[in-house]
Enzyme design. Structure first.
Site, PDB file in Angstrom:
ATOM      1  NE  ARG A 162      36.869  43.692  32.171  1.00 45.91           N
ATOM      2  CZ  ARG A 162      37.676  43.271  31.489  1.00 45.91           C
ATOM      3  NH1 ARG A 162      37.704  42.193  31.043  1.00 45.91           N
ATOM      4  NH2 ARG A 162      38.377  44.124  31.095  1.00 45.91           N
ATOM      5  CE  LYS A 186      34.656  46.175  30.610  1.00 47.98           C
ATOM      6  NZ  LYS A 186      35.058  47.536  30.766  1.00 47.98           N
ATOM      7  CG  HIS A 258      35.605  46.197  39.355  1.00 48.20           C
ATOM      8  ND1 HIS A 258      35.280  45.450  38.282  1.00 48.20           N
ATOM      9  CD2 HIS A 258      36.521  47.237  38.658  1.00 48.20           C
ATOM     10  CE1 HIS A 258      35.732  45.544  37.263  1.00 48.20           C
ATOM     11  NE2 HIS A 258      36.406  46.698  37.312  1.00 48.20           N
ATOM     12  NE  ARG A 261      39.227  44.007  35.876  1.00 49.20           N
ATOM     13  CZ  ARG A 261      39.854  43.389  34.880  1.00 49.20           C
ATOM     14  NH1 ARG A 261      40.084  42.225  34.732  1.00 49.20           N
ATOM     15  NH2 ARG A 261      39.988  44.171  33.771  1.00 49.20           N
ATOM     16  CG  HIS A 284      43.162  46.944  31.339  1.00 50.00           C
ATOM     17  ND1 HIS A 284      43.892  47.384  32.565  1.00 50.00           N
ATOM     18  CD2 HIS A 284      41.946  46.630  31.787  1.00 50.00           C
ATOM     19  CE1 HIS A 284      43.234  47.339  33.418  1.00 50.00           C
ATOM     20  NE2 HIS A 284      41.910  46.999  33.129  1.00 50.00           N
ATOM     21  CE1 TYR A 293      43.715  48.249  39.341  1.00 48.30           C
ATOM     22  CE2 TYR A 293      44.163  48.462  37.113  1.00 48.30           C
ATOM     23  CZ  TYR A 293      43.281  48.282  38.373  1.00 48.30           C
ATOM     24  OH  TYR A 293      41.961  47.606  38.022  1.00 48.30           O
TER      25      TYR A 293
END
Length: 314
Positions: A162, A186, A258, A261, A284, A293
């Site tokens: 990110r 995150k 992004h 990414r 994730h 994806y």
């Protein structure tokens, strides 16, 4: 008592009262009010076609039927997509909730009618040729900032980081010998991911050359990617680097950090990587997030099949 008085739940006056409430008490923007007015006018037309003249005559089945009509269309209206239909249902639900709260109707027939779930937007991945054009365009000036730009973009695409993770890197977070980088994602979660040879070479060139010059412009510090004053590069500045480099490379598609990414994940899956491996690389928490994806790669497979297989075309 006429059918257009609030005590009998007159629909036209109730809609007018609701729109006044949205404009005066809630202060909605003009464009938003226009959308509400258009959606509720369509709802009124539907109620009229169903011989519904009073608010208390509206049932849950009537509202649900309106949603079906939105999605299927009719002789006068084209069918709406899930996003537009959802917006219209939200307007109808808000109207009925207001009518009950203001005593214009006894029951809320729309409370249990849920807006359709908007279709999940597929990530937009760049073709490999566009990514390579962007990376080749970065660093072409030979300056310290150009070396930084090349290293930054190589790291973004080479690790799937990110933008916040990339600009948050310190020099000690990347091991150029082992070819790994520690990313802080995150919720302060950390993960260690591999760094490919192109990214390692670009970072090495930057650290041994351009970064030393940039550090001299400031007070120094641990940050890997520095701005022209020697401080840590911001997310906004990193975004501007990518947009500027994409324009230089002649890439006309919309590009954001992004996007790199997304491209990282899609190109890995196209190359045969397991979705759970990609999940770990992207950081994730759930494989469900990563599986979007796989929809992209299925579309790619379908396109290749339709083009290449002799019995695929009608």
């Amino acid at each position: 008592m006429t059918a257009d008085t609030p005590t009998t739940g007159g629909i036209t006056r109730a809609v007018r009262t609701y729109l006044d409430h949205l404009a005066v008490e809630r202060g909605l923007a003009k464009n938003t009010l226009t959308s509400y007015r258009r959606d509720l006018r369509r709802y009124q037309e539907y109620l009229t076609a169903q011989d519904v003249a009073e608010l208390d005559e509206v049932t849950e089945a009537v509202v649900a039927g309106f949603l079906v009509r939105l999605r299927e269309g009719d002789a006068e209206h084209q069918p709406l997509g899930s996003t537009s239909a959802a917006r219209t249902v939200v307007a109808v639900r808000g109207f009925h909730k207001f009518a009950v709260r203001d005593g214009l109707a006894e029951l809320d027939p729309a409370a249990a009618v849920k807006p359709p779930t908007p279709a999940k937007r597929l990530p937009k991945a760049l073709p490999l040729s566009d990514v390579e054009a962007i990376l080749d365009a970065a660093g072409s000036e030979g300056t310290s900032l150009a070396a930084r730009d090349r290293a930054l973009l190589e790291v973004l695409y080479g690790t799937g980081a990110r933008i916040s993770e990339a600009v948050g890197l310190d020099v000690d977070d990347i091991d150029l010998v082992d070819g790994t980088v520690r990313l802080r994602g995150k919720g302060s979660k950390e993960r260690v991911v591999p760094v490919g040879s192109f990214a390692r070479e670009a970072v090495t060139a930057y650290v041994e050359g351009g970064r030393r010059e940039l550090v001299g412009n400031g007070a120094g510090g641990p940050a890997l990617f520095l701005n022209a004053r020697g401080g840590r590069l911001s997310r906004q500045s990193a975004w501007a680097v990518l947009v500027r480099t994409a324009e230089k490379a002649g890439v006309t598609r919309d590009v954001s950090p992004h996007t790199l990414r997304h491209s990282f994940a899609t190109h890995l899956l196209d190359g045969g990587a397991d979705v759970r491996v990609v999940q770990e690389l992207l950081g994730h928490a759930s494989v469900t997030t990563t599986q979007v994806y796989t929809l992209v790669t299925v579309d790619n497979l379908r396109e290749v099949f339709a083009t290449a297989h002799p019995r695929a075309r009608s």
